[in-house]
Write a protein that holds these residues in place. Structure first.
Motif, PDB file in Angstrom:
ATOM      1  N   VAL A   1      -0.994  19.094   6.938  1.00  0.00           N
ATOM      2  CA  VAL A   1      -0.371  17.892   6.858  1.00  0.00           C
ATOM      3  C   VAL A   1       0.209  17.399   8.171  1.00  0.00           C
ATOM      4  O   VAL A   1      -0.045  16.459   8.641  1.00  0.00           O
ATOM      5  CB  VAL A   1       0.540  17.367   5.597  1.00  0.00           C
ATOM      6  CG1 VAL A   1       1.326  16.141   5.902  1.00  0.00           C
ATOM      7  CG2 VAL A   1      -0.687  17.789   4.109  1.00  0.00           C
TER       8      VAL A   1
ATOM      9  N   VAL B   1      -0.238  10.538   4.338  1.00  0.00           N
ATOM     10  CA  VAL B   1      -0.538  10.802   5.710  1.00  0.00           C
ATOM     11  C   VAL B   1      -2.174  10.386   5.946  1.00  0.00           C
ATOM     12  O   VAL B   1      -2.368   9.938   6.778  1.00  0.00           O
ATOM     13  CB  VAL B   1      -0.435  12.472   5.953  1.00  0.00           C
ATOM     14  CG1 VAL B   1      -1.036  12.902   7.419  1.00  0.00           C
ATOM     15  CG2 VAL B   1       1.231  12.643   6.031  1.00  0.00           C
ATOM     16  N   ALA B   2      -2.942  10.554   4.756  1.00  0.00           N
ATOM     17  CA  ALA B   2      -4.426  10.232   4.734  1.00  0.00           C
ATOM     18  C   ALA B   2      -4.464   8.718   5.044  1.00  0.00           C
ATOM     19  O   ALA B   2      -5.347   8.395   5.879  1.00  0.00           O
ATOM     20  CB  ALA B   2      -5.265  10.692   3.540  1.00  0.00           C
ATOM     21  N   MET B   3      -3.780   8.071   4.411  1.00  0.00           N
ATOM     22  CA  MET B   3      -3.693   6.609   4.690  1.00  0.00           C
ATOM     23  C   MET B   3      -3.197   6.176   6.022  1.00  0.00           C
ATOM     24  O   MET B   3      -3.778   5.136   6.570  1.00  0.00           O
ATOM     25  CB  MET B   3      -2.525   5.898   3.462  1.00  0.00           C
ATOM     26  CG  MET B   3      -3.184   5.927   2.190  1.00  0.00           C
ATOM     27  SD  MET B   3      -4.983   5.411   1.920  1.00  0.00           S
ATOM     28  CE  MET B   3      -4.674   3.600   2.180  1.00  0.00           C
TER      29      MET B   3
ATOM     30  N   MET C   1       2.450  13.887   0.133  1.00  0.00           N
ATOM     31  CA  MET C   1       2.125  14.104   1.552  1.00  0.00           C
ATOM     32  C   MET C   1       0.611  13.715   1.955  1.00  0.00           C
ATOM     33  O   MET C   1       0.046  13.173   2.830  1.00  0.00           O
ATOM     34  CB  MET C   1       2.131  15.762   1.396  1.00  0.00           C
ATOM     35  CG  MET C   1       3.639  16.193   1.584  1.00  0.00           C
ATOM     36  SD  MET C   1       3.654  17.788   0.903  1.00  0.00           S
ATOM     37  CE  MET C   1       2.943  18.570   2.167  1.00  0.00           C
ATOM     38  N   VAL C   2      -0.389  14.067   1.057  1.00  0.00           N
ATOM     39  CA  VAL C   2      -1.531  13.811   1.156  1.00  0.00           C
ATOM     40  C   VAL C   2      -2.091  12.251   1.216  1.00  0.00           C
ATOM     41  O   VAL C   2      -2.760  11.870   2.313  1.00  0.00           O
ATOM     42  CB  VAL C   2      -2.568  14.687   0.225  1.00  0.00           C
ATOM     43  CG1 VAL C   2      -3.867  14.174   0.446  1.00  0.00           C
ATOM     44  CG2 VAL C   2      -2.171  16.098   0.304  1.00  0.00           C
ATOM     45  N   LEU C   3      -1.555  11.528   0.318  1.00  0.00           N
ATOM     46  CA  LEU C   3      -2.100  10.094   0.352  1.00  0.00           C
ATOM     47  C   LEU C   3      -1.133   9.470   1.325  1.00  0.00           C
ATOM     48  O   LEU C   3      -2.010   8.671   2.164  1.00  0.00           O
ATOM     49  CB  LEU C   3      -1.622   9.548  -1.101  1.00  0.00           C
ATOM     50  CG  LEU C   3      -2.424   9.871  -2.312  1.00  0.00           C
ATOM     51  CD1 LEU C   3      -1.867   9.307  -3.636  1.00  0.00           C
ATOM     52  CD2 LEU C   3      -3.879   9.609  -2.308  1.00  0.00           C
TER      53      LEU C   3
ATOM     54  N   VAL D   1      -1.928  16.759  10.712  1.00  0.00           N
ATOM     55  CA  VAL D   1      -2.765  15.257  10.713  1.00  0.00           C
ATOM     56  C   VAL D   1      -1.733  14.358  11.134  1.00  0.00           C
ATOM     57  O   VAL D   1      -1.926  13.441  11.806  1.00  0.00           O
ATOM     58  CB  VAL D   1      -3.172  15.260   9.325  1.00  0.00           C
ATOM     59  CG1 VAL D   1      -3.803  13.738   9.201  1.00  0.00           C
ATOM     60  CG2 VAL D   1      -4.254  16.149   8.923  1.00  0.00           C
TER      61      VAL D   1
ATOM     62  N   ALA E   1      -3.445   8.001   8.599  1.00  0.00           N
ATOM     63  CA  ALA E   1      -4.414   8.355   9.491  1.00  0.00           C
ATOM     64  C   ALA E   1      -5.621   7.141   9.858  1.00  0.00           C
ATOM     65  O   ALA E   1      -6.282   7.226  10.889  1.00  0.00           O
ATOM     66  CB  ALA E   1      -4.840   9.667   9.139  1.00  0.00           C
ATOM     67  N   MET E   2      -5.841   6.314   8.483  1.00  0.00           N
ATOM     68  CA  MET E   2      -6.895   5.203   8.791  1.00  0.00           C
ATOM     69  C   MET E   2      -6.296   3.986   9.100  1.00  0.00           C
ATOM     70  O   MET E   2      -7.054   2.879   8.988  1.00  0.00           O
ATOM     71  CB  MET E   2      -7.493   5.388   7.462  1.00  0.00           C
ATOM     72  CG  MET E   2      -8.218   6.371   7.110  1.00  0.00           C
ATOM     73  SD  MET E   2      -9.164   6.370   5.410  1.00  0.00           S
ATOM     74  CE  MET E   2      -8.163   6.796   4.250  1.00  0.00           C
TER      75      MET E   2
END
Lengths: 111, 493
Positions: free
Chosen positions: B425, B298-300, B294-296, B428, B302-303
């Protein structure tokens, strides 16, 4: 205020680390969102440890918060590790395999 | 005998062979593909719930014909052949996958004048493999079909003729050469310990303590199968290559590939849950990988500035929600995971096809070079926006229902931090999607932006509309599927 300055300088670093292309509002906002997401999820994941051991959870939450603050910006570091490079991908895959097998095999010996 | 159950696998295989034979005769290939493609969801609706024993190896009927030395032994009750089980949960997933595959094929025909028989062969073979994977009650048979799925995924990327597609296909093959054999090795350990690869037999042997539940063979088997599951689903550490795979296929191919990954994840996830849920920290292990995905993912995303890669990372992040439901391990959370899986098949396919229309028009997916596309087709733009809302969990769409169910299940289970994480999440995801939508559709059109096509084919608009309607129907009437998922999850735990 020192935390604020630390955060501000990390955002500046983020801009320069993010890409060689002209930095726009879009990619900075994306990077900041990613930064917050990683930071918050680190703390929440550390908090999740309370289901295993409450004291360990408190220690890990404090450690995670300090490490995250002192290593900002996290998002650009995470991004550089998540590239399409075969070496990096193979490295993480092998590490995961090793950790999984070791933890599960030796961990369950004490059940 | 319910012959419609094996036909769910036979028809796509037959379709694959026929379209390959008729390669070059476009009209024939198109007609065959459309007729046989729509048959899969129709059969999924019509088939009655049942079990198919291949070769007539029904263990209860074979007992009387066993040699005397085997009567009343453990192996007397073993399933000696491959068994397919078809229940309502399989009906739902095969129907949705069949619809997505059919619409993706339809979109492919509308966007390419000359159709490729081998490309369609790969799509149909992949479809047959994931259906077999879902139906099979035999972990070795599941592995075989999973490998076929993985190979067809590689083939679809290679056949997609996009930038760097060969390189990503080769990387996926190389990394698959680690994940696949580990999965097989794990199955080998289980076979060596239990003497069977049938899931029901394995559960029977473990639950009746015919083997030590923590014997080294079983424990190592679990570790390796868990690793293989990460590979099959595209969870970390395989999330980077999986997202690259999605982003290098044609949009209609990506829509199908992500569906394959969801079904592989479900099939192995359910099998693992049935066999290994007794192992301490089983749920914790799954939650760890769910949080990472979830974190990796969605964070990726976003960038990301490439919208195809962005959706690919979001798809990986959504897989994390499914894994989270399995990891929490309550009846409601598993039902929420299944609901989320059904939703992801539809929503992500819609986004790949919908956003894919931008790639069709401009031949670029770099959001920095795009803008003003709402003026080209506002209907498509609005549908893509609604699809993004469904993905982020905005009411009244299906993503809202499944995520709400998941958050409630996490709170009920005492995992408050996981509920908060799931909400963050989702926020985001919403931000990421709206940012990409603004860049592609709303910001002023760059002067250097060139169009390779004037308008979006009507069939593509139709495909996205159908998928959006499914999202809306599942959002307004979630009990269509939850009435099946909740009892199934109850039986699983």
């Amino acid at each position: 205020m020192s935390f604020y300055r630390k955060f501000l300088s990390s955002v500046k670093d983020l801009k320069s680390n993010l890409s060689k292309d002209p930095t726009t509002m879009d990619n900075v906002s994306g990077a900041i969102a990613a930064e917050f997401l990683i930071f918050v999820s680190l703390i929440l994941a550390a908090l999740f440890l309370r289901h295993i051991n409450a004291i360990a959870s408190i220690v890990v939450v404090i450690l995670a918060a300090v490490l995250a603050f002192t290593n900002m910006p996290l998002a650009s570091k995470v991004k550089s590790e998540q590239s399409d490079s075969l070496e990096k991908m193979s490295f993480y895959i092998i590490i995961t395999l090793g950790v999984l097998v070791a933890l599960i095999y030796w961990g369950l010996k004490y059940v | 005998m319910n012959y419609l159950i094996p036909l769910l696998v036979v028809i796509p295989i037959l379709s694959a062979l026929i379209v390959n034979i008729f390669d070059g005769k476009d009209k024939t290939v198109k007609a065959i593909s459309l007729v046989l493609g729509i048959l899969v969801p129709i059969i999924a609706i019509c088939a009655t719930v049942g079990v198919q024993y291949f070769g007539g190896h029904n263990p209860s009927l074979l007992t009387s014909s066993l040699p005397a030395n085997l009567v009343n032994t453990l192996v007397a009750g073993y399933n000696t052949g491959i068994v397919y089980a078809f229940a309502n949960i399989e009906r739902i997933f095969i129907f949705l996958m069949g619809i997505v595959a059919f619409l993706a094929i339809l979109t492919y025909f509308s966007e390419k004048k000359e159709v490729s028989g081998p490309y369609l062969y790969l799509i149909f073979m992949g479809l047959a493999s994931v259906i077999a994977l879902l139906l099979s009650e035999d972990i070795f048979n599941m592995y075989v079909f999973f490998e076929i799925t993985a190979l067809t995924q590689v083939g679809i990327i290679v056949a997609s003729s996009t930038e760097d597609n060969y390189e990503i296909a080769l990387k996926y093959l190389i990394l698959g050469a680690i994940g696949g054999p580990m999965l097989l090795l794990g199955i080998g350990f289980i076979l060596g310990t239990i003497g069977s690869v049938n899931i029901a037999d394995i559960i029977f042997v473990i639950s009746n303590k015919f083997v030590q539940p923590y014997s080294p063979g079983l424990v190592i088997g679990f570790a390796l199968i868990l690793f293989g599951w990460l590979y099959s689903a595209g969870l970390p550490p395989f999330h980077t290559i999986k997202s690259a795979v999605y982003s290098k296929a044609r949009p209609n191919g990506s829509a199908i590939l992500q569906g394959f990954s969801v079904l592989c994840m479900l099939a192995f996830g359910i099998a693992m849950y049935k066999i290994f849920a007794y192992i301490p920290y089983f749920n914790t292990a799954i939650i760890v990988f769910a949080i990472l995905a979830m974190v990796l993912g969605v964070a990726m995303s976003a960038m990301e500035v490439d919208f195809r890669r962005m959706i690919a990372f979001l798809a990986v992040g959504e897989l994390g929600f499914i894994a989270l439901g399995f990891g929490i391990g309550t009846q409601m959370s598993i039902a929420a995971a299944l609901f989320q899986a059904a939703n992801e098949i539809v929503i992500t396919a819609m986004l790949f096809i919908g956003f894919g229309s931008v790639y069709y028009l401009t031949n670029t997916s770099d959001t920095r070079k795009l803008g003003g596309l709402i003026g080209i087709d506002s209907k498509m733009a609005i549908m893509v926006l609604l699809g993004g809302w469904a993905l982020a969990g905005v009411p009244p769409f299906n993503g809202f229902q499944s995520k709400l169910m998941l958050v409630q299940a996490a709170l009920d289970a005492g995992y408050t931090e996981l509920a908060i994480l799931a909400i963050i999440v989702s926020v985001v995801i919403f931000f990421t999607f709206v940012k990409a939508f603004h860049n592609v559709y709303l910001q002023p059109k760059p002067s250097e932006l060139k169009f390779v096509h004037d308008k979006i084919p009507k069939v593509t608009v139709f495909a996205v509309a159908i998928l959006l309607i499914i999202c809306l129907v599942l959002g307004i009437c979630p009990n269509i599927v939850t009435d099946v998922f909740i009892p199934f999850a109850g039986g699983l735990i």
